[in-house]
Motif scaffolding. Structure first.
Motif, PDB file in Angstrom:
ATOM      1  N   THR A  72       0.849  -1.186   0.000  1.00  0.00           N
ATOM      2  CA  THR A  72       0.000   0.000   0.000  1.00  0.00           C
ATOM      3  C   THR A  72       0.885   1.238   0.000  1.00  0.00           C
ATOM      4  O   THR A  72       1.764   1.376   0.857  1.00  0.00           O
ATOM      5  CB  THR A  72      -0.918   0.031   1.233  1.00  0.00           C
ATOM      6  N   VAL A  73       0.668   2.120  -0.963  1.00  0.00           N
ATOM      7  CA  VAL A  73       1.434   3.365  -1.023  1.00  0.00           C
ATOM      8  C   VAL A  73       0.887   4.320   0.031  1.00  0.00           C
ATOM      9  O   VAL A  73      -0.293   4.664   0.030  1.00  0.00           O
ATOM     10  CB  VAL A  73       1.353   3.999  -2.422  1.00  0.00           C
ATOM     11  N   VAL A  74       1.755   4.751   0.942  1.00  0.00           N
ATOM     12  CA  VAL A  74       1.356   5.636   2.032  1.00  0.00           C
ATOM     13  C   VAL A  74       1.630   7.092   1.686  1.00  0.00           C
ATOM     14  O   VAL A  74       0.807   7.970   1.939  1.00  0.00           O
ATOM     15  CB  VAL A  74       2.091   5.250   3.334  1.00  0.00           C
ATOM     16  N   ALA A  75       2.811   7.378   1.122  1.00  0.00           N
ATOM     17  CA  ALA A  75       3.203   8.764   0.857  1.00  0.00           C
ATOM     18  C   ALA A  75       4.399   8.769  -0.080  1.00  0.00           C
ATOM     19  O   ALA A  75       5.039   7.735  -0.314  1.00  0.00           O
ATOM     20  CB  ALA A  75       3.546   9.485   2.157  1.00  0.00           C
ATOM     21  N   ASP A  76       4.701   9.960  -0.612  1.00  0.00           N
ATOM     22  CA  ASP A  76       5.899  10.194  -1.413  1.00  0.00           C
ATOM     23  C   ASP A  76       6.779  11.211  -0.696  1.00  0.00           C
ATOM     24  O   ASP A  76       6.283  12.143  -0.061  1.00  0.00           O
ATOM     25  CB  ASP A  76       5.552  10.772  -2.798  1.00  0.00           C
ATOM     26  N   PHE A  77       8.107  11.043  -0.845  1.00  0.00           N
ATOM     27  CA  PHE A  77       9.060  11.965  -0.233  1.00  0.00           C
ATOM     28  C   PHE A  77      10.181  12.270  -1.219  1.00  0.00           C
ATOM     29  O   PHE A  77      10.363  11.563  -2.209  1.00  0.00           O
ATOM     30  CB  PHE A  77       9.647  11.347   1.052  1.00  0.00           C
ATOM     31  N   ASP A  78      10.932  13.331  -0.914  1.00  0.00           N
ATOM     32  CA  ASP A  78      12.089  13.699  -1.725  1.00  0.00           C
ATOM     33  C   ASP A  78      13.336  13.028  -1.152  1.00  0.00           C
ATOM     34  O   ASP A  78      13.847  13.449  -0.111  1.00  0.00           O
ATOM     35  CB  ASP A  78      12.284  15.222  -1.744  1.00  0.00           C
ATOM     36  N   ALA A  79      13.777  11.963  -1.805  1.00  0.00           N
ATOM     37  CA  ALA A  79      14.987  11.234  -1.383  1.00  0.00           C
ATOM     38  C   ALA A  79      14.966  10.943   0.115  1.00  0.00           C
ATOM     39  O   ALA A  79      15.839  11.391   0.858  1.00  0.00           O
ATOM     40  CB  ALA A  79      16.247  12.004  -1.771  1.00  0.00           C
ATOM     41  N   PRO A  80      13.982  10.169   0.604  1.00  0.00           N
ATOM     42  CA  PRO A  80      13.942   9.852   2.035  1.00  0.00           C
ATOM     43  C   PRO A  80      15.089   8.924   2.421  1.00  0.00           C
ATOM     44  O   PRO A  80      15.578   8.140   1.608  1.00  0.00           O
ATOM     45  CB  PRO A  80      12.586   9.161   2.202  1.00  0.00           C
ATOM     46  N   TRP A  81      15.491   8.998   3.680  1.00  0.00           N
ATOM     47  CA  TRP A  81      16.622   8.199   4.151  1.00  0.00           C
ATOM     48  C   TRP A  81      16.242   7.293   5.321  1.00  0.00           C
ATOM     49  O   TRP A  81      16.680   6.157   5.385  1.00  0.00           O
ATOM     50  CB  TRP A  81      17.773   9.121   4.558  1.00  0.00           C
ATOM     51  N   ALA A  82      15.460   7.790   6.278  1.00  0.00           N
ATOM     52  CA  ALA A  82      15.108   6.993   7.455  1.00  0.00           C
ATOM     53  C   ALA A  82      13.765   7.435   8.004  1.00  0.00           C
ATOM     54  O   ALA A  82      13.262   8.517   7.681  1.00  0.00           O
ATOM     55  CB  ALA A  82      16.184   7.122   8.538  1.00  0.00           C
TER      56      ALA A  82
END
Length: 381
Positions: free
Chosen positions: A41-51
């Motif tokens: 399930t896609v929860v969210a999008d981020f810009d180059a997430p790391w942790a």
């Protein structure tokens, strides 16, 4: 050795509900791929997430490579930026790990790591701050203070590591320092590079570390490591660590106090220019990995599963695969380990965490300026 933080700005952002996520995928978007025992399930999008890490109420803290720390609603539909930190994000650098203090419910302390510039070049630092939600809708991370930095700082943009884990009793903080693509520091007793470190929650070298009396930096717990991008305790209190090997030889290690894990003197891989490195061998004086991979998986985050949603995997290790674009499961049995499953995720997996309900969450790596998704994995029924 507490220092003032190099912080450009702390942003008290607008309320979560007032800051919609640009390009956010619908949270009910699901995909079940043939052969996988879970639904994505896609929860969210981020810009180059790391942790990422979970707050007690199910909300999440997420780091993005270029220096933003985000507070994200439990459903992923709203977020606010609670800190913007000055980081050196060139190459493998950036804002890295985020972990809650063991006493977070009382102290509200949050621990972070990132890469920065300083005398001699660049290095990874450990810092902590306090989650301040006194002003409803405008949370911020306040009182940010650097409490430890790798030594020495050197030139280059790789192998910072920077993973954080607290011991089960909450008394010690374990912090990984990569060898910064410089090879020899991993064996240098005076350097923290290429080491697992044991610190107090205040960032001081812990008393009784096993190598201090032998002339090592007093924070060193184990050495001879390369690029340590995952560290976690299991339910029995064993400390596990995974790291990228050179050309071949990615490793999952059981970390034992005072042990030498061999790099760059031994490895199950070779140098990128083709020069051989002796393999781990019985009786060579070095601690061999419990599992190694050639071809490599390029291991990212590490999580030991303890939930009930996937009872068949309780106690197993999960590793994010970067170049392999995979989620990797390793069977743990006490102090032994063997390869389990490797699922093709179709994207570089930077981080893997367990949610409050036992779901498995993964962060796609993305790249600076591009999107990386957060996926929630639940059993296929």
């Amino acid at each position: 050795m507490s220092r003032s933080l190099f912080v450009a700005a702390l942003l008290a952002a607008t309320a979560c509900s007032a800051e919609p996520q640009a390009g956010n995928a619908a949270s009910d978007s699901t995909a079940a791929t043939a052969g996988k025992p879970f639904v994505e399930t896609v929860v969210a999008d981020f810009d180059a997430p790391w942790a990422m890490t979970f707050l007690p109420d199910g909300r999440m803290l997420v780091t993005e490579k270029d220096g933003r720390l985000l507070l994200v609603s439990a459903d992923g539909k709203a977020r606010q930026t609670i800190a913007t930190l000055t980081v050196d994000s060139a190459g493998q650098g950036g804002l890295m790990d985020v972990v809650l203090a063991p006493d977070f419910a009382q102290s509200k302390r949050v621990y972070l790591s990132w890469s920065t510039t300083g005398a001699g070049g660049k290095g990874v630092v450990l810092a902590r701050g306090v989650l301040d939600e006194a002003n409803p809708g405008a949370a911020k991370l306040s009182q940010i203070q650097e409490i430890f930095r790798a030594t020495p700082f050197v030139e280059g943009n790789g192998h910072y590591s920077g993973r954080i884990a607290f011991s089960p009793d909450g008394q010690y903080l374990f912090f990984t320092n990569g060898e910064r693509q410089k090879f020899d520091p991993a064996q240098d007793p005076k350097a923290t590079l290429g080491k697992v470190l044991r610190l107090t929650p205040d960032g001081k070298p812990a008393a009784g570390n096993p190598l201090a009396a032998k002339g090592f930096h007093p924070a060193v717990w184990s050495y001879g490591h390369r690029n340590l991008l995952g560290i976690a305790f299991d339910a029995q209190g064993n400390l596990w660590e995974q790291e990228m090997g050179p050309k071949g030889g990615d490793e999952l290690n059981l970390v034992l106090p005072g042990r030498n894990y061999g790099y760059p003197k031994v490895s199950n891989g070779d140098h990128y220019d083709g020069r051989p490195i002796p393999d781990h061998a019985p009786g060579d004086g070095f601690e061999a990995p419990k599992v190694s991979w050639t071809p490599v998986i390029s291991p990212g985050g590490l999580m030991i599963y303890s939930g009930n949603l996937f009872p068949q995997w309780k106690g197993d290790a999960f590793i994010g695969g970067l170049s392999s674009k995979a989620l990797v499961r390793v069977d743990l049995d006490g102090t032994n380990a063997r390869k389990g499953d490797q699922w093709d995720m179709g994207a570089r997996i930077r981080e893997v965490e367990q949610g409050p309900d036992g779901a498995i969450y993964v962060l796609e790596d993305g790249a600076q300026g591009s999107q990386g998704r957060m996926l929630r994995l639940t059993p296929a029924r």
